[in-house]
Design a protein around this motif. Structure first.
Motif, PDB file in Angstrom:
ATOM      1  N   LYS A  75     -62.864  36.457  35.541  1.00 30.40           N
ATOM      2  CA  LYS A  75     -62.275  36.129  34.224  1.00 30.40           C
ATOM      3  C   LYS A  75     -62.595  34.687  33.816  1.00 30.40           C
ATOM      4  CE  LYS A  75     -58.634  39.464  35.033  1.00 30.40           C
ATOM      5  NZ  LYS A  75     -57.280  39.943  34.798  1.00 30.40           N
ATOM      6  N   LEU A  93     -61.872  33.177  30.432  1.00 28.32           N
ATOM      7  CA  LEU A  93     -60.531  32.715  30.030  1.00 28.32           C
ATOM      8  C   LEU A  93     -60.238  31.296  30.511  1.00 28.32           C
ATOM      9  CD1 LEU A  93     -58.382  35.946  30.628  1.00 28.32           C
ATOM     10  CD2 LEU A  93     -59.296  35.064  28.471  1.00 28.32           C
ATOM     11  N   HIS A 133     -58.479  28.630  28.495  1.00 24.52           N
ATOM     12  CA  HIS A 133     -57.082  28.878  28.111  1.00 24.52           C
ATOM     13  C   HIS A 133     -56.125  28.650  29.271  1.00 24.52           C
ATOM     14  CE1 HIS A 133     -58.742  30.569  24.478  1.00 24.52           C
ATOM     15  NE2 HIS A 133     -59.499  31.358  25.192  1.00 24.52           N
ATOM     16  N   THR A 134     -56.630  28.135  30.380  1.00 23.88           N
ATOM     17  CA  THR A 134     -55.795  27.952  31.581  1.00 23.88           C
ATOM     18  C   THR A 134     -55.877  26.499  32.062  1.00 23.88           C
ATOM     19  OG1 THR A 134     -57.547  28.306  33.223  1.00 23.88           O
ATOM     20  CG2 THR A 134     -56.513  30.282  32.307  1.00 23.88           C
TER      21      THR A 134
END
Lengths: 227, 227
Positions: free
Chosen positions: B167, B170, B173-174
């Motif tokens: 992932k 993503l 976004h982390t």
């Protein structure tokens, strides 16, 4: 805040039920509601406690038992908030057990608490099988894990008193369908509320805190509920 | 493609090592490399197989053993690709075991395969303790789970032959720090390569397939490696 550590005891299955019952009796006698928080690794149990600590602190007195296989990282995060925390190291075991919780209670001043969070080892499978003496069980599922998880790991979701869908701020970046999870959940566990929540943005934190307050206010205090 | 199901056998610890060794012997005799894929729930094991199946299919013959506690959902996803798949249901158990794999081998034509993927139950803890007779072990960690996981669940990462950071689309976004994970991993397991990968965007899939091809080409075929 000093982080206390308790090494795991050998889990003797036959004894665990009696120990869990004794834990429940002790907590009830002190008017403490215990919340067993269960999720897969990294679903955001610690982040949820961090995001709600300041607001919770205005209304309730609480402590945290932090379950981990290794490291005191999560306990350090909680201790930084000024919240009493005890690290429970399972020494490789995949879940917390009742004797470990019972030993930890001896290190807390239960009379000063309303609420005790038990953050279980990150594992969607094994912790669901173990009664720790808690009052309520909260299952967290992050939207990045996929909406098939309640069907694939049914026991936890069947036994939960509350479902938290965490990391809801990432929803738009995933294929997670909330309506699918709600439909699965309604078959597995019709009564548990479902809260959509983000520890990052604060969405849903108010609902989470209201649910906890409700549990504390409705728990068996020594006063009769009706005069 | 019919999905075959095998119910779990009772896990007899003493017997499991011998069964795992026999599985390894059978696989080696047929020139099949077995890959035990382990991660927490929803880290993207099935998605990785879906994303790499078409490309892998050009170079290698492979089958999948799908481990689950309940449901045949993942096996259905693999079967849709036209890949031979056998569903292994653990009936509540938190990991696959060697006898379950050994029984499944009897339903496969090993002589037609180069590679056998074993998708373990979604669990960062228990599967790491069980030798299934595999050749290599792949640990997947999705970036949404947090960069502290190798330290908190060290056994899996210590024993892995490859780490997949899934992932990766993503990541922005982390709070996940790849350099932190790499540093932790280098202490736990200096030799395992780390592949950053997204089943969604295709990033890293080529590296993953190259690694698998390398494992197959370097595995003990009956031909001597040097003339």
């Amino acid at each position: 805040m000093t982080i206390q550590k308790i090494q795991t005891l050998h889990n003797v299955f036959g004894r665990d039920r009696a120990v869990a019952d004794e834990t429940r009796r002790l907590l009830k006698a002190s008017g403490v509601v215990a919340v067993n928080m269960i999720s897969g690794p990294g679903a955001g149990k610690t982040a949820l406690l961090e995001a709600s600590a300041a607001e919770l602190d205005k209304a309730l007195c609480f402590a945290v038992l932090e379950g981990d296989i290794a490291t005191t990282k999560d306990a350090q995060r909680i201790a930084r908030l000024g919240v009493p925390v005890i690290q429970l190291l399972t020494d490789g075991a995949c879940h917390l057990d009742a004797p470990l919780i019972y030993e930890a209670l001896k290190k807390l001043d239960l009379s000063s608490l309303d609420l005790l969070f038990i953050e279980n080892v990150g594992n969607l499978v094994c912790p669901a099988n173990f009664d720790l003496g808690e009052d309520v069980r909260v299952a967290l599922l992050s939207v990045t894990e996929g909406d098939d998880k309640p069907l694939k790991y049914p026991l936890l979701f069947q036994k939960a008193d509350l479902i938290v869908l965490s990391k809801i701020d990432l929803l738009a970046h995933t294929d997670f369908r909330i309506d699918a999870v709600v439909a699965h959940m309604r078959r597995l566990n019709p009564s548990a509320p479902i809260i959509e929540l983000s520890a990052r943005t604060g969405q849903g934190i108010g609902q989470w805190i209201d649910w906890l307050k409700q549990r504390v206010h409705c728990s068996g205090s020594s006063e009769p509920a009706l005069a």
